[in-house]
Motif scaffolding. Structure first.
Motif, PDB file in Angstrom:
ATOM      1  N   GLU A  66       0.834  -1.220   0.000  1.00 26.05           N
ATOM      2  CA  GLU A  66       0.000   0.000   0.000  1.00 26.05           C
ATOM      3  C   GLU A  66       0.859   1.257   0.000  1.00 26.05           C
ATOM      4  O   GLU A  66       0.529   2.249  -0.636  1.00 26.05           O
ATOM      5  CB  GLU A  66      -0.934   0.012   1.212  1.00 26.05           C
ATOM      6  CG  GLU A  66      -2.183  -0.797   0.957  1.00 26.05           C
ATOM      7  CD  GLU A  66      -3.013  -0.973   2.214  1.00 26.05           C
ATOM      8  OE1 GLU A  66      -2.807  -0.221   3.196  1.00 26.05           O
ATOM      9  OE2 GLU A  66      -3.867  -1.878   2.210  1.00 26.05           O
ATOM     10  N   ILE A  69       2.043   2.089  -3.586  1.00 23.88           N
ATOM     11  CA  ILE A  69       1.072   2.440  -4.619  1.00 23.88           C
ATOM     12  C   ILE A  69       0.873   3.948  -4.662  1.00 23.88           C
ATOM     13  O   ILE A  69       0.535   4.564  -3.658  1.00 23.88           O
ATOM     14  CB  ILE A  69      -0.273   1.711  -4.345  1.00 23.88           C
ATOM     15  CG1 ILE A  69      -0.077   0.205  -4.496  1.00 23.88           C
ATOM     16  CG2 ILE A  69      -1.369   2.238  -5.264  1.00 23.88           C
ATOM     17  CD1 ILE A  69      -1.306  -0.627  -4.143  1.00 23.88           C
ATOM     18  N   GLN A  72      -4.151   5.647  -6.514  1.00 22.39           N
ATOM     19  CA  GLN A  72      -5.139   4.893  -5.726  1.00 22.39           C
ATOM     20  C   GLN A  72      -6.114   4.103  -6.604  1.00 22.39           C
ATOM     21  O   GLN A  72      -6.832   3.233  -6.110  1.00 22.39           O
ATOM     22  CB  GLN A  72      -5.890   5.835  -4.781  1.00 22.39           C
ATOM     23  CG  GLN A  72      -4.984   6.454  -3.718  1.00 22.39           C
ATOM     24  CD  GLN A  72      -4.151   5.408  -3.018  1.00 22.39           C
ATOM     25  OE1 GLN A  72      -4.681   4.453  -2.461  1.00 22.39           O
ATOM     26  NE2 GLN A  72      -2.829   5.540  -3.073  1.00 22.39           N
ATOM     27  N   ASN A  75      -5.343   0.670  -5.913  1.00 23.22           N
ATOM     28  CA  ASN A  75      -5.343   0.252  -4.506  1.00 23.22           C
ATOM     29  C   ASN A  75      -6.728  -0.308  -4.178  1.00 23.22           C
ATOM     30  O   ASN A  75      -7.437   0.211  -3.339  1.00 23.22           O
ATOM     31  CB  ASN A  75      -5.004   1.463  -3.612  1.00 23.22           C
ATOM     32  CG  ASN A  75      -4.847   1.080  -2.152  1.00 23.22           C
ATOM     33  OD1 ASN A  75      -4.644  -0.084  -1.821  1.00 23.22           O
ATOM     34  ND2 ASN A  75      -4.954   2.064  -1.269  1.00 23.22           N
ATOM     35  N   LYS A 369       6.705   9.398   0.510  1.00 19.10           N
ATOM     36  CA  LYS A 369       5.272   9.237   0.310  1.00 19.10           C
ATOM     37  C   LYS A 369       4.750  10.430  -0.485  1.00 19.10           C
ATOM     38  O   LYS A 369       4.942  11.573  -0.093  1.00 19.10           O
ATOM     39  CB  LYS A 369       4.607   9.180   1.692  1.00 19.10           C
ATOM     40  CG  LYS A 369       3.134   8.980   1.675  1.00 19.10           C
ATOM     41  CD  LYS A 369       2.796   7.524   1.886  1.00 19.10           C
ATOM     42  CE  LYS A 369       1.292   7.322   1.759  1.00 19.10           C
ATOM     43  NZ  LYS A 369       0.941   5.943   1.547  1.00 19.10           N
TER      44      LYS A 369
HETATM   45  C1  LIG Z   1      -5.079   1.764   0.153  1.00 22.50           C
HETATM   46  O1  LIG Z   1      -6.325   1.314   0.626  1.00 22.50           O
HETATM   47  C2  LIG Z   1      -6.302   0.955   1.995  1.00 22.50           C
HETATM   48  C3  LIG Z   1      -7.617   0.314   2.323  1.00 22.50           C
HETATM   49  O2  LIG Z   1      -8.657   1.072   1.792  1.00 22.50           O
HETATM   50  C4  LIG Z   1      -6.022   2.190   2.833  1.00 22.50           C
HETATM   51  O3  LIG Z   1      -5.996   1.873   4.205  1.00 22.50           O
HETATM   52  C5  LIG Z   1      -4.663   2.744   2.414  1.00 22.50           C
HETATM   53  O4  LIG Z   1      -4.409   3.951   3.096  1.00 22.50           O
HETATM   54  C6  LIG Z   1      -4.615   2.989   0.928  1.00 22.50           C
HETATM   55  N1  LIG Z   1      -3.248   3.281   0.561  1.00 22.50           N
HETATM   56  C7  LIG Z   1      -2.824   4.481   0.313  1.00 22.50           C
HETATM   57  C8  LIG Z   1      -1.369   4.586  -0.088  1.00 22.50           C
HETATM   58  O5  LIG Z   1      -3.544   5.458   0.345  1.00 22.50           O
END
Ligand SMILES: *[C@@H]1O[C@H](CO)[C@@H](O)[C@H](O)[C@H]1NC(C)=O
Ligand SMILES: Cc1cc2nc3c(=O)[nH]c(=O)nc-3n(C[C@H](O)[C@H](O)[C@H](O)COP(=O)(O)OP(=O)(O)OC[C@H]3O[C@@H](n4cnc5c(N)ncnc54)[C@H](O)[C@@H]3O)c2cc1C
Ligand SMILES: *[C@@H]1O[C@H](CO)[C@@H](O)[C@H](O)[C@H]1NC(C)=O
Ligand SMILES: *[C@@H]1O[C@H](CO)[C@@H](O)[C@H](O)[C@H]1NC(C)=O
Ligand SMILES: *[C@@H]1O[C@H](CO)[C@@H](O)[C@H](O)[C@H]1NC(C)=O
Ligand SMILES: *[C@@H]1O[C@H](CO)[C@@H](O)[C@H](O)[C@H]1NC(C)=O
Ligand SMILES: *[C@@H]1O[C@H](CO)[C@@H](O)[C@H](O)[C@H]1NC(C)=O
Ligand SMILES: *[C@@H]1O[C@H](CO)[C@@H](O)[C@H](O)[C@H]1NC(C)=O
Ligand SMILES: *[C@@H]1O[C@H](CO)[C@@H](O)[C@H](O)[C@H]1NC(C)=O
Length: 538
Positions: A66, A69, A72, A75, A369
């Motif tokens: 995560e 990525i 989103q 994601n 990030k």
């Molecule tokens: C990706 O999705 C998850 C679950 O919805 C979330 O907790 C996470 O923050 C997201 N990742 C990013 C890098 O935003």
């Protein structure tokens, strides 16, 4: 080092058996334990410490994935996931991973900064795969004697800028504006930035490289030869090998530079179209030290009204008096005032364009990030002629009729870009290309049913732009990757049909890229939805 009987190894094998993704309900990733477990054993048996291996089903795996990525849009629970992520810390680890992937027939995706617009560094859409995450191969050595730097692939451009600034106030590097972008993807795919009119693309300033080839051998410029060295300076790294590091040529920047940003909206000034047209007429042929881009943003305010904002953002490699006199002569409609200009050092301009304008410490540039935490889809174009006034007005009203947050970022080329021949590097859009455009739609909500609305919108907008942009081929920029242009993995199509997208990014240079590929990776181990397949003459 783990031996086969060490407690760490036994622990891992039990984890693997327990969490084996092959037992999970995988609809997209057909995974056979026949490849997965031997792959993991190969990794561990070849001196890669088990704490650098993240396997599906564990918390640390999900956290790392995560974190990597950057779009989103990918994601989601239905996005195909890697069987494992490996974070090599030394060069030889990378050679080992390539060997283990090959013997077990697993596809490898390489991730440096993770900014790929279509997620190709962390998603393989139709095959089991692993991610080689380069974030821990990220050292930077700046040499102020000969003004060069070795920068490892997993470093970000922000880290590079930071380390350069520590050593010198008058050395710069012409790469992108967003500090979280990774060296591995950005430099191998080009690298557009605020100094390109004077110094070209980031990839035009590469002088050496270290790369792991398909046999796991580490090559540099001399041992790989000039053709492969040509290919990985704009043709994308992922088709040819794994970039470990680039040696780059740093450039001189003055002590004091000047920036300004001036915004307009439609209500404010009826002559906006005149201002835009004058900008368009001069920005690509101004003094090469001056970069003025047009940034159009359309979004809704809290009452639901659609707002169109046009911002001219500029970097000048000089002081403000000189900037004002150039603007006065060439772009008077901008009506630039001295108090709208700010003088600062090169690294401060980097912080400024990164959005760090509230006194954030320099170390904010080390943050990996991305601040851009949205789902998005982008497309690109080049202008080879100017858009007429009525064209700009049509574009604005088209943008205003969308429902999403949409951007058009229009960067001037010209200057140094014109002096480099079309075939000197894989990036062919040189003399004759006036501007690069990025079209982008972004959204925050996770409502999957709306995703197709956004995708349809930007595809429709791209069609709408056809009369105004380059033709035969309609040009695109690799670093703004767009899978709508086509994919090479459709085995039912002829070679020619599968690689139409190649002409869009590279024009006739595509053929040379495909020849280099045939030479260095004839079995197409380094592949993705949009990698260069080996030239097929039939
Ligand atoms: C990706 O999705 C998850 C679950 O919805 C979330 O907790 C996470 O923050 C997201 N990742 C990013 C890098 O935003
Ligand atoms: C917020 C944002 C701002 C941006 N700003 C700019 C800009 O100002 N100018 C500009 O030109 N572009 C810009 N880009 C686009 C950016 O240059 C590309 O997305 C670039 O490919 C990202 O490199 P990366 O290493 O971060 O991405 P990754 O997703 O890690 O990699 C991109 C591609 O390169 C491959 N790759 C990565 N590392 C290696 C390696 N070590 N060896 C071989 N192949 C590798 C990946 O497999 C993938 O195919 C921006 C993108 C974003 C999201
Ligand atoms: C696997 O997925 C299919 C389709 O979504 C579903 O019908 C099936 O019940 C699932 N099986 C398991 C074991 O979860
Ligand atoms: C990177 O290396 C550091 C120390 O070398 C380690 O603590 C960290 O876990 C590594 N990161 C990843 C993602 O493996
Ligand atoms: C810097 O470059 C000079 C000239 O090429 C070289 O002699 C020197 O060894 C380099 N310094 C470092 C620390 O690599
Ligand atoms: C347009 O710009 C003017 C002048 O800067 C400003 O007062 C006005 O609020 C802006 N309108 C919108 C809709 O943003
Ligand atoms: C609009 O811009 C022109 C050119 O800069 C300027 O002469 C004019 O005064 C502006 N009008 C308004 C209402 O701001
Ligand atoms: C915007 O939303 C409205 C109302 O939901 C819808 O009718 C219209 O088609 C949408 N427009 C676009 C361009 O998606
Ligand atoms: C670019 O092309 C034009 C038109 O062909 C030519 O006049 C000009 O000299 C070229 N510029 C450079 C820098 O080669």
């Amino acid at each position: 080092m783990d031996t086969l009987l060490s407690p760490g190894f036994v622990f891992l094998i039990s984890l693997i058996l327990f969490f084996s993704p092959c037992n999970a309900n995988q609809t997209t990733n057909k995974c056979s334990s026949a490849t997965y477990q031997p792959f993991i054993q190969c990794i561990l048996a070849n001196s890669i410490p088990h704490n650098l291996l993240y396997i599906q089903g564990t918390t640390s795996y999900s956290t790392l994935l995560e974190y990597s990525i950057r779009n989103q849009r990918f994601n989601t629970t239905s996005t195909p996931k890697p069987l494992a992520i490996i974070t090599p810390t030394i060069e030889s680890h990378v050679s080992t991973i390539v060997g283990c992937c090959r013997t077990n027939n697993l596809e490898a995706r390489v991730l440096s900064g993770g900014h790929d617009y279509e997620g190709l560094s962390y998603v393989a859409f139709s095959t089991p795969f692993v991610i080689i995450n380069m974030q821990n191969i990220s050292s930077i050595d700046v040499n102020t004697t000969d003004n060069t730097a070795w920068v490892q692939a997993g470093a970000t451009v922000g880290e590079l800028y930071y380390h350069m600034a520590e050593k010198s106030k008058t050395l710069g590097f012409p790469a992108g504006l967003c500090p979280t972008v990774g060296i591995g993807g950005h430099l191998s795919g080009g690298g557009i930035g605020t100094m390109m009119r004077k110094y070209g693309l980031a990839s035009d300033n590469i002088i050496d490289v270290r790369l792991v080839n398909v046999e796991g051998k580490i090559l540099d410029r001399e041992s790989m030869g000039e053709d492969l060295f040509w290919a990985i300076r704009g043709g994308g790294g992922a088709s040819f090998g794994i970039i470990l590091a680039y040696k780059i040529k740093l450039v001189h920047v003055p002590q004091k530079l000047t920036i300004f940003a001036k915004s307009y909206n439609l209500s404010q000034n009826g002559s906006l179209v005149k201002i835009v047209s004058q900008w368009q007429d001069v920005a690509y042929r101004l003094d090469v030290r001056l970069f003025i881009r047009q940034f159009i943003q359309v979004s809704s305010d809290n009452k639901g009204n659609r707002i169109l904002q046009i911002k001219f953002e500029s970097l000048f490699l000089g002081e403000k008096e000189e900037l004002l006199s150039i603007i006065q002569e060439k772009f008077p409609l901008l009506d630039l005032q001295v108090q709208e200009c700010q003088e600062m050092s090169w690294i401060e301009t980097i912080q400024y364009f990164a959005g760090y304008t509230n006194g954030e410490p320099l170390s904010a540039l080390l943050e990996r990030k991305s601040q851009f935490g949205y789902s998005f889809k982008a497309k690109s174009d080049f202008l080879t002629s100017q858009i007429p006034e009525f064209g700009w007005k049509r574009i604005w009203y088209k943008l205003l009729r969308s429902n999403a947050t949409v951007y058009m970022i229009i960067d001037p080329l010209g200057g140094k870009m014109d002096e480099i021949s079309e075939s000197e590097t894989p990036f062919p859009y040189r003399n004759g290309s006036l501007y690069n455009i990025q079209h982008l739609v972004a959204w925050v909500d996770g409502d999957q049913s709306l995703v197709n609305t956004y995708l349809d919108w930007i595809r429709g907008f791209y069609e709408f732009m056809t009369p105004y942009v380059s033709k035969n081929p309609r040009a695109a920029y690799l670093n703004y990757r767009d899978l709508d242009l086509g994919t090479s993995l459709n085995g039912d199509l002829s070679y020619f049909e599968r690689t139409r997208w190649g002409k869009r990014y590279f024009k006739d240079n595509f053929r040379k890229l495909a020849l280099v590929k045939l030479e260095v990776d004839p079995k197409n181990f380094f592949r993705s939805e949009q990698s260069v397949p080996p030239l097929n003459l039939y």
